[in-house]
Design a protein around this motif. Structure first.
Motif, short mmCIF file in Angstrom:
data_model
loop_
_atom_site.label_atom_id
_atom_site.label_comp_id
_atom_site.label_asym_id
_atom_site.label_seq_id
_atom_site.Cartn_x
_atom_site.Cartn_y
_atom_site.Cartn_z
N VAL A 1 -72.30 -12.32 -1.58
CA VAL A 1 -71.33 -12.63 -0.53
C VAL A 1 -72.03 -13.56 0.44
O VAL A 1 -73.13 -13.24 0.92
CB VAL A 1 -70.89 -11.35 0.22
N ASP A 2 -71.41 -14.69 0.72
CA ASP A 2 -72.02 -15.67 1.62
C ASP A 2 -73.50 -15.91 1.29
O ASP A 2 -74.36 -15.86 2.16
CB ASP A 2 -71.87 -15.24 3.09
N ARG B 1 -64.37 -14.46 -2.50
CA ARG B 1 -65.54 -14.38 -1.60
C ARG B 1 -66.69 -13.60 -2.22
O ARG B 1 -67.84 -13.78 -1.84
CB ARG B 1 -65.14 -13.69 -0.30
N LYS C 1 -75.60 -14.17 -0.09
CA LYS C 1 -76.53 -13.05 -0.03
C LYS C 1 -76.18 -12.10 -1.18
O LYS C 1 -75.02 -11.71 -1.32
CB LYS C 1 -76.35 -12.34 1.32
N PRO D 1 -74.15 5.32 1.15
CA PRO D 1 -74.13 5.14 2.61
C PRO D 1 -73.46 3.84 3.02
O PRO D 1 -73.17 2.99 2.17
CB PRO D 1 -75.63 5.11 2.96
N ASN D 2 -73.23 3.70 4.30
CA ASN D 2 -72.63 2.47 4.84
C ASN D 2 -73.44 1.26 4.41
O ASN D 2 -74.67 1.31 4.42
CB ASN D 2 -72.62 2.49 6.38
N GLY D 3 -72.75 0.25 4.03
CA GLY D 3 -73.44 -1.00 3.71
C GLY D 3 -74.11 -1.02 2.36
O GLY D 3 -74.82 -1.97 2.03
N SER D 4 -73.87 0.00 1.52
CA SER D 4 -74.56 0.03 0.24
C SER D 4 -73.90 -0.87 -0.81
O SER D 4 -74.49 -1.14 -1.85
CB SER D 4 -74.64 1.47 -0.28
N GLY D 5 -72.68 -1.31 -0.54
CA GLY D 5 -72.04 -2.26 -1.46
C GLY D 5 -70.83 -1.71 -2.19
O GLY D 5 -70.33 -2.32 -3.13
N LYS D 6 -70.28 -0.58 -1.71
CA LYS D 6 -69.13 0.05 -2.38
C LYS D 6 -67.91 -0.88 -2.34
O LYS D 6 -67.27 -1.14 -3.37
CB LYS D 6 -68.81 1.39 -1.71
N1 ATP Z 1 -69.52 -11.96 4.58
C1 ATP Z 1 -70.68 -11.30 4.51
N2 ATP Z 1 -71.84 -11.92 4.83
C2 ATP Z 1 -73.01 -11.26 4.76
N3 ATP Z 1 -73.11 -9.99 4.40
C3 ATP Z 1 -72.00 -9.33 4.07
C4 ATP Z 1 -70.73 -9.94 4.09
N4 ATP Z 1 -69.81 -9.04 3.70
C5 ATP Z 1 -70.47 -7.90 3.45
N5 ATP Z 1 -71.78 -8.09 3.67
C6 ATP Z 1 -72.86 -7.10 3.56
O1 ATP Z 1 -72.86 -6.52 2.28
C7 ATP Z 1 -73.32 -5.20 2.37
C8 ATP Z 1 -72.37 -4.28 1.62
O2 ATP Z 1 -71.14 -4.23 2.29
P1 ATP Z 1 -69.94 -3.32 1.78
O3 ATP Z 1 -68.80 -3.58 2.65
O4 ATP Z 1 -69.78 -3.53 0.34
O5 ATP Z 1 -70.54 -1.87 2.05
P2 ATP Z 1 -69.85 -0.46 1.90
O6 ATP Z 1 -70.72 0.33 1.00
O7 ATP Z 1 -68.46 -0.59 1.53
O8 ATP Z 1 -70.01 0.12 3.37
P3 ATP Z 1 -69.05 1.06 4.24
O9 ATP Z 1 -69.35 2.45 3.82
O10 ATP Z 1 -69.51 0.84 5.62
O11 ATP Z 1 -67.66 0.65 3.98
C9 ATP Z 1 -73.44 -4.89 3.85
O12 ATP Z 1 -74.80 -4.98 4.23
C10 ATP Z 1 -72.65 -5.97 4.50
O13 ATP Z 1 -73.10 -6.27 5.78
#
Ligand code: ATP
Ligand code: MG
Lengths: 420, 243
Positions: free
Chosen positions: B11-12, B52, B14, B35-40
């Motif tokens: 994503v972007d 995207r 990264k 956990p939050n931010g793990s990529g789910k």
């Molecule tokens: N547009 C973006 N640019 C940079 N990083 C991004 C972008 N979109 C998501 N991320 C990053 O990708 C990682 C995974 O995000 P994702 O939303 O998949 O997590 P998640 O597991 O669903 O978290 P949550 O439990 O908080 O919903 C995070 O570190 C987030 O900041």
């Protein structure tokens, strides 16, 4: 009686003409200047017995601007072709509640009409107001009597059938105290008309507690110029809603309708939908002058620019007294890299520290995220974009015939498809 | 029914997901924890085909067919559905409209019935998600998926921000979408993202996966996984991978 009356009228006329003559070649503040000398004088048209007897093409063109030849859902109709009034009728059920006639006739019939004439729009504003005075070619007079609530729309069609003429109408709408009405005005052309000019003066007078929903739909052609001049004067607790819809190409249109909220508690709302296509030059604004307590105004504009079109979406809110409130909301989308939109909101608090004026203006593409959201529900990209665009332009306007609603959707769908 | 093979997603620019593998058979429901931010969310968005979320490597197969290159709407029409974690508001588009679009012309009349089921009858005339409360957003997503009737449905945190009474409503909707009440001929499949696990009290999941920093680190019975995570936190999963 009529002699005295004609004398006053004649005296007024001299004054109006003198003022008009003085500005005969004065260009308008906005919009391209038009050479008025090139237009011919049309031939007189015969009256018709019913709208159904009009040609198929005329009826169809009229329908697309909201004018229904089948009058069963209308309280009354006015139809003018070029310079001739060919039809005016109040439906049986509404006789005695309202009247419809040409303004030339109204000026002759009622002395008070001359007192209202050029009161909401200045005769010496520019060469177009001057033209409407010096070469006045009728226009409609609609009057709703005191206390009458007309639930069906009244329709008025200003139609051009000849090429290269200028139609210079002057309309006068009087909604008396406690009366309510809806008016649909459709301005359009016979398919053979390519070039010409429509100058339309519209003056509205709303009495105490009066309410009017006015919807104007324009369908013009690529080489056609349009210069409406509109003013509405509102007494205490009056409500004026003005809807304007432009969905077809035009060479140029420039107008800046104004509502003068003179009465306490009066309210005005402008809804404007502008769809710019081809080389259209569109300069449309809304203006509200709040000059009494507890007055409220709202101006909402949605502009979509395609092809090489240029759109100026103006707004002007003038708060002259405390406890007046107005808001302007203008949003635009460009569908072409050669199109232009300029949103020009203007707020003017005039020695009224407690007047509240605000605006939001935004020009932005359709949000990718929203398109993708709808695509996740199975819509194709085009379907998603046109659904969102339609939503963007959707301002709920009651009383439009279903065929017109369908037409608006088709125009938007076709244009968005082209834009993608 | 759905197979994710060696998926790497950025994503972007990264990289968020690294070589993720996942297989869900018809009739199965899986839970995705982490956990939050793990990529789910990233994984669900990539399966749905959101541009995207760029697939750098690997494949997504649906009913045996490689759909990695298909557009969002093509995937939706094949029968993949997603209830968004944070759907956008769409100004000017009414909830009724979107539900009717999901239902298709033949079934458009069912709108009212479905909306009543989710206590959303009053929201039909409002713009989609515009000013909706957290719980209303989730129920509106359920309403749309019920109408869409996908054969593989993904739910991104369907219970977050939903009160207890409404979790039951959401749970029932998920069960209906996934035809959980059926004993035989279960043809649908589901993937539910949750980090509280509450929704699993209402919807039975067959298998769980734990995602950490973009990698699936642990798999097993979802209840056991949750019991472990509650007791020791996600850190244990990482250790578990290491051991
Ligand atoms: N547009 C973006 N640019 C940079 N990083 C991004 C972008 N979109 C998501 N991320 C990053 O990708 C990682 C995974 O995000 P994702 O939303 O998949 O997590 P998640 O597991 O669903 O978290 P949550 O439990 O908080 O919903 C995070 O570190 C987030 O900041
Ligand atoms: Mg998420």
């Amino acid at each position: 009686m009529s002699k005295v009356l004609n004398k006053t009228l004649a005296k007024n006329k001299i004054e109006w003409r003198r003022k008009a003559e003085a500005v005969k070649s004065k260009p308008a503040t906005f919009g391209p200047d038009i050479d008025l000398s090139k237009f011919a004088t049309p031939t007189e048209k015969e009256k018709v017995e019913s709208l159904e007897s009009l040609s198929k093409q005329a009826k169809e063109a009229a329908l697309y601007v909201g004018i229904d030849a089948d009058e069963s859902f209308r309280a009354g109709s006015y139809f003018q072709i070029d310079h001739s009034v060919i039809y005016e009728r109040v439906q049986q059920a509404y006789q005695g509640q309202l009247e419809i006639m040409s303004t030339s006739e109204a000026l002759e019939r009622y002395d008070w009409v001359a007192d209202l004439w050029w009161q909401a729009v200045h005769v010496d504003q520019d060469k177009y107001t001057a033209l409407a005075e010096l070469k006045h070619t009728h226009g409609y007079f609609i009057r709703v009597f005191k206390g009458q609530k007309i639930e069906r729309p009244i329709q008025a069609c200003l139609f051009l059938a000849e090429n290269n003429i200028s139609q210079n109408v002057h309309n006068l709408i009087v909604i008396e105290d406690d009366a309510e009405a809806q008016i649909i005005t459709g301005c359009t052309l016979h398919p053979r008309v390519e070039e010409g000019l429509h100058v339309g003066i519209s003056e509205f007078f709303l009495g105490k507690n009066a309410s009017l929903m006015f919807t104007m739909i324009h369908n013009w052609a690529e080489n056609f110029d349009v210069r409406p001049r509109t003013g509405a004067v509102l007494e205490d607790n009056a409500t004026f809603v003005s809807n304007y819809i432009l969905l077809r190409p035009v060479k140029s249109i420039q107008m800046f309708p104004a509502a003068f909220l003179k009465g306490k508690d009066s309210r005005a709302r402008f809804n404007t939908i502008l769809y710019g296509m081809k080389d259209s030059y569109i300069d449309v604004g809304s203006k509200a002058v709040l000059s009494n307590k507890e007055t409220k105004a709202e101006a909402i504009a949605r502009a979509v620019a395609c092809d090489q079109s240029q759109i100026y979406a103006r707004g002007q809110l003038i708060g002259q007294v405390n406890e007046s409130r107005a808001h302007l909301d203008c949003r635009g989308i460009l569908f072409s890299s050669e199109a232009q939109i300029r949103a020009i909101p203007e707020l003017f608090a005039e020695k009224a520290p407690l007047s509240e004026l605000s605006h939001e203006a935004a020009i932005s593409p359709i949000a990718e995220e929203e398109v993708e959201y709808l695509m996740a529900r199975g819509l194709s990209k085009e379907e998603a974009v046109s659904t969102i665009t339609r939503g963007f332009l959707d301002i709920d306007i009651p009383g439009l015939p279903p065929i017109l609603k369908g037409y608006i959707q088709r125009v938007l769908d076709a244009a968005t498809k082209e834009a993608l | 029914m759905l197979e994710v093979k060696d998926l790497t997603v950025e994503v972007d620019r990264k990289t968020i997901l690294h070589n993720v593998n996942l297989a869900i058979d018809a009739g199965e429901t899986h839970a995705l924890l982490g956990p939050n931010g793990s990529g789910k969310t990233t994984l669900l968005m990539a399966i749905m085909g959101m541009p995207r979320y760029r697939i750098k490597k690997g494949q997504v197969l649906f009913q045996g067919k490689d759909i990695t290159k298909l557009s969002i709407d093509e995937r939706a029409r094949l029968g993949i559905g997603l209830a968004f974690q944070r759907p956008p508001a769409v100004r000017g588009v009414k909830t009724r409209q979107i539900v009717e679009l999901c239902l298709g012309e033949k079934n458009a009349k069912k709108v009212e019935e479905l909306a009543r089921k989710l206590n959303l009858a009053a929201m039909l005339e409002r713009d989609v998600n515009q000013g909706f409360s957290g719980g209303e957003i989730k129920r509106s997503e359920m309403l749309q998926l019920l109408a869409q009737n996908p054969s593989f449905a993904m739910f991104d945190e369907p219970e977050s921000g939903v009160d207890l009474d409404n979790i039951a409503v959401v749970g029932e909707a998920i069960n209906e979408i996934l035809q959980k009440e059926r004993i035989r001929e279960k043809k649908k499949a589901g993937l539910i993202v949750t980090h509280t696990g509450h929704i699993l009290d209402y919807v039975n999941a067959d298998r769980g996966h734990v995602l950490m920093e973009g990698t699936i680190v642990c798999e097993g019975n979802p209840r056991d996984l949750f019991a472990d995570i509650r007791a020791h936190g996600y850190e244990e999963c990482v250790k578990c991978r290491r051991c």
